[in-house]
Design an enzyme around this catalytic site. Structure first.
Site, mmCIF file in Angstrom:
data_model
loop_
_atom_site.group_PDB
_atom_site.id
_atom_site.type_symbol
_atom_site.label_atom_id
_atom_site.label_comp_id
_atom_site.label_asym_id
_atom_site.label_seq_id
_atom_site.Cartn_x
_atom_site.Cartn_y
_atom_site.Cartn_z
ATOM 1 N N HIS A 226 -2.142 -5.462 1.589
ATOM 2 C CA HIS A 226 -3.421 -6.158 1.404
ATOM 3 C C HIS A 226 -3.100 -7.536 0.870
ATOM 4 O O HIS A 226 -2.172 -7.707 0.080
ATOM 5 C CB HIS A 226 -4.299 -5.415 0.383
ATOM 6 C CG HIS A 226 -5.423 -6.254 -0.145
ATOM 7 N ND1 HIS A 226 -6.650 -6.303 0.464
ATOM 8 C CD2 HIS A 226 -5.487 -7.109 -1.204
ATOM 9 C CE1 HIS A 226 -7.430 -7.147 -0.207
ATOM 10 N NE2 HIS A 226 -6.744 -7.639 -1.223
ATOM 11 N N LYS B 108 0.809 -1.221 0.000
ATOM 12 C CA LYS B 108 0.000 0.000 0.000
ATOM 13 C C LYS B 108 0.848 1.279 0.000
ATOM 14 O O LYS B 108 2.050 1.243 0.284
ATOM 15 C CB LYS B 108 -0.930 -0.018 1.214
ATOM 16 C CG LYS B 108 -1.957 -1.143 1.162
ATOM 17 C CD LYS B 108 -2.849 -1.083 2.398
ATOM 18 C CE LYS B 108 -3.930 -2.133 2.372
ATOM 19 N NZ LYS B 108 -4.780 -2.031 3.580
ATOM 20 N N ASN C 96 -1.927 0.080 6.870
ATOM 21 C CA ASN C 96 -1.295 -1.099 7.459
ATOM 22 C C ASN C 96 -0.327 -1.801 6.503
ATOM 23 O O ASN C 96 0.057 -2.936 6.707
ATOM 24 C CB ASN C 96 -2.356 -2.071 7.979
ATOM 25 C CG ASN C 96 -3.276 -2.597 6.894
ATOM 26 O OD1 ASN C 96 -3.042 -2.413 5.703
ATOM 27 N ND2 ASN C 96 -4.339 -3.260 7.318
ATOM 28 N N PHE D 80 -16.261 3.161 6.045
ATOM 29 C CA PHE D 80 -14.873 3.518 5.738
ATOM 30 C C PHE D 80 -14.559 3.500 4.243
ATOM 31 O O PHE D 80 -13.431 3.791 3.847
ATOM 32 C CB PHE D 80 -13.898 2.586 6.474
ATOM 33 C CG PHE D 80 -14.058 1.127 6.128
ATOM 34 C CD1 PHE D 80 -13.500 0.600 4.972
ATOM 35 C CD2 PHE D 80 -14.757 0.270 6.972
ATOM 36 C CE1 PHE D 80 -13.639 -0.743 4.647
ATOM 37 C CE2 PHE D 80 -14.908 -1.077 6.658
ATOM 38 C CZ PHE D 80 -14.344 -1.574 5.495
#
EC number: 2.7.4.6
Length: 140
Positions: free
Chosen positions: A117, A11, A114, A59
């Site tokens: 993915h 990411k 984070n 979200f």
């Protein structure tokens, strides 16, 4: 145990902090082989289609905004039980809850940023790989 393919996306937060090599090292040290990899910046449309299953979740808009905020690295991984193995090395979605030695614990910044993915099932892996890669781009 069976040989599987799975999809992984490094990411924007990890890219911005120059962590591509570190993430790849975690994956390869777990026995996963990177058989396809490319860097791109997702369009809003691509992100909305990719995360369509989350469209009704609160979200969704911030996820699309985040994932299109900078480049991502798209990958196809191959290995014995690759889906489960990749999920294990990634760690829990929330870095604060992830085990030490996982990508999200060691590199992730927040539940959204984070760092990685990964597909959560065989069906997801097939769909996600097909979404981003042509068969000719996957090199055994």
């Amino acid at each position: 145990m069976t040989i599987q393919y799975t999809f992984s996306m490094i990411k924007p937060d990890a890219i911005k902090r120059n962590k591509i090599g570190q993430v790849n090292t975690y994956l390869e040290n777990e026995g996963l082989k990177i058989v396809a990899q490319k860097m791109t910046t997702l369009t809003k449309y691509e992100a909305e289609c990719f995360y369509d299953e989350h469209r009704a979740r609160p979200f969704f808009d911030s996820l699309v905004e985040y994932i299109t905020s900078g480049p991502v690295v798209l990958q196809v991984l191959k290995g014995m039980d690759a889906i489960t193995l990749n999920r294990k090395v990634m760690g829990a979605t929330n870095p604060a809850e992830a085990e030490a030695g996982t990508i999200r614990k060691d590199i992730g910044e927040s539940i959204e940023a984070n760092s990685i993915h990964g597909s959560d099932s065989e069906n997801s892996a097939k769909r996600e790989i097909k979404f981003f890669f042509k068969k000719s781009e996957i090199i055994e």
